[in-house]
Design a protein around this motif. Structure first.
Motif, PDB file in Angstrom:
ATOM      1  N   ASN A  80       0.826  -1.208   0.000  1.00  0.00           N
ATOM      2  CA  ASN A  80       0.000   0.000   0.000  1.00  0.00           C
ATOM      3  C   ASN A  80       0.862   1.260   0.000  1.00  0.00           C
ATOM      4  N   LYS A 132      -7.150  -7.324  -8.606  1.00  0.00           N
ATOM      5  CA  LYS A 132      -8.219  -7.297  -7.611  1.00  0.00           C
ATOM      6  C   LYS A 132      -9.219  -6.198  -7.958  1.00  0.00           C
ATOM      7  N   ARG A 134     -11.355  -3.449  -6.970  1.00  0.00           N
ATOM      8  CA  ARG A 134     -11.415  -2.594  -5.787  1.00  0.00           C
ATOM      9  C   ARG A 134     -12.726  -1.825  -5.665  1.00  0.00           C
ATOM     10  N   ARG A 207      -5.374   1.335 -11.624  1.00  0.00           N
ATOM     11  CA  ARG A 207      -6.096   1.327 -10.343  1.00  0.00           C
ATOM     12  C   ARG A 207      -7.020   2.541 -10.272  1.00  0.00           C
ATOM     13  N   PHE A 227      -6.982   4.668  -6.727  1.00  0.00           N
ATOM     14  CA  PHE A 227      -6.944   3.927  -5.473  1.00  0.00           C
ATOM     15  C   PHE A 227      -5.513   3.822  -4.960  1.00  0.00           C
ATOM     16  N   ASP A 230      -6.562  -0.524  -0.739  1.00  0.00           N
ATOM     17  CA  ASP A 230      -7.816  -1.229  -0.997  1.00  0.00           C
ATOM     18  C   ASP A 230      -9.009  -0.484  -0.420  1.00  0.00           C
ATOM     19  N   ASP A 231      -8.762   0.383   0.564  1.00  0.00           N
ATOM     20  CA  ASP A 231      -9.854   1.036   1.278  1.00  0.00           C
ATOM     21  C   ASP A 231      -9.879   2.548   1.125  1.00  0.00           C
TER      22      ASP A 231
END
Length: 254
Positions: A80, A132, A134, A207, A227, A230-231
């Protein structure tokens, strides 16, 4: 939870190890004092020593498992952080390209990322982390909007709810998404809410999620979100006609 379970097992084994060592010491004292049952005590000491060796091996293995469990969390935090630094510093590739990373830098068109075929030398373009989604359906995001131009609102909040997404076989590098955008702010002592449906796509290689409002929407701004984890995502509100960036907002997953 796995790390806590491993730690609990390690504690239990250590206590058992201490208990076995104490019993061995008692038997050894008996041996040194030439008390009755000398042969039996010696055999018990040997037996306990074998058990001690076995327990020590188990503790070492559990310790390795605990390190691996902790390392996985550290690894995610490192990824991250690397993503955020990469956004600030740039990756040396063009705006529509993906940086493969590794010792030898390699740039790849973002339309080749997560298409089911590894094109990076290290396979990074098809990794689980890169591919992934997101913006899963049902996820909710929220953040405070800071307007710099185009329109002026104070203390405005943006809420995004992803109502659906789909990925088509013939163009896998994108996920097509539907969302509901809600802008809320205070005007003349009253709460004013502006809600409209949006559509767009998520780009694995960048992303990035891009959402466009319908022509009837009260705010004709596109929402572009990069992004960083992930959050969390850093978003720009862009006027559709001029493409001017009107506002910035950091949205967080709720």
């Amino acid at each position: 939870n796995s790390a806590l379970g491993v730690a609990y097992k390690m504690r239990s084994l250590v206590l058992l190890l201490i208990g076995v060592a104490w019993v061995s010491a008692q038997d050894a004292d008996c041996d040194g004092g030439k008390l009755p049952g000398l042969g039996m005590a010696s055999a018990r000491v040997d037996s306990h020593q074998i058990r001690l060796n076995t327990l020590e091996d188990q503790i070492e293995k559990l310790g390795a498992r605990a390190s691996d469990a902790a390392g996985s969390n550290v690894g995610q935090a490192a990824r991250n952080l690397a993503a955020r630094l990469n956004k600030l510093e740039g990756d040396g590739c063009g705006p529509r390209h993906f940086q493969c990373g590794g010792d030898r830098k390699q740039c790849l068109s973002d339309v080749l990322v997560c298409d089911g075929s590894a094109d990076c030398g290290n396979g990074a373009d098809e990794s689980d982390d890169v591919c992934k989604v997101r913006v899963p359906a049902g996820s909710s995001w929220e953040g405070d909007v800071f307007w710099s131009s185009c329109m002026t609102f104070t203390d405005q909040t943006l809420r995004l709810i992803i109502t659906g997404n789909r990925r088509v076989n013939y163009f896998q590098p994108r996920v097509w998404i539907n969302a509901v955008a809600t802008f809320e702010n205070e005007e003349d002592g009253k709460t004013v809410t502006r809600t409209f449906n949006t559509q767009g796509n998520y780009n694995f290689g960048k992303r990035r999620a891009v959402l466009f409002p319908p022509a009837s929407a009260p705010l004709q701004v596109g929402i572009v979100c990069d992004f960083v984890t992930d959050d969390a995502a850093d978003c720009s509100l862009t006027q559709l006609v001029s493409l001017d960036v009107c506002a910035k907002v950091r949205i967080n997953k709720k």
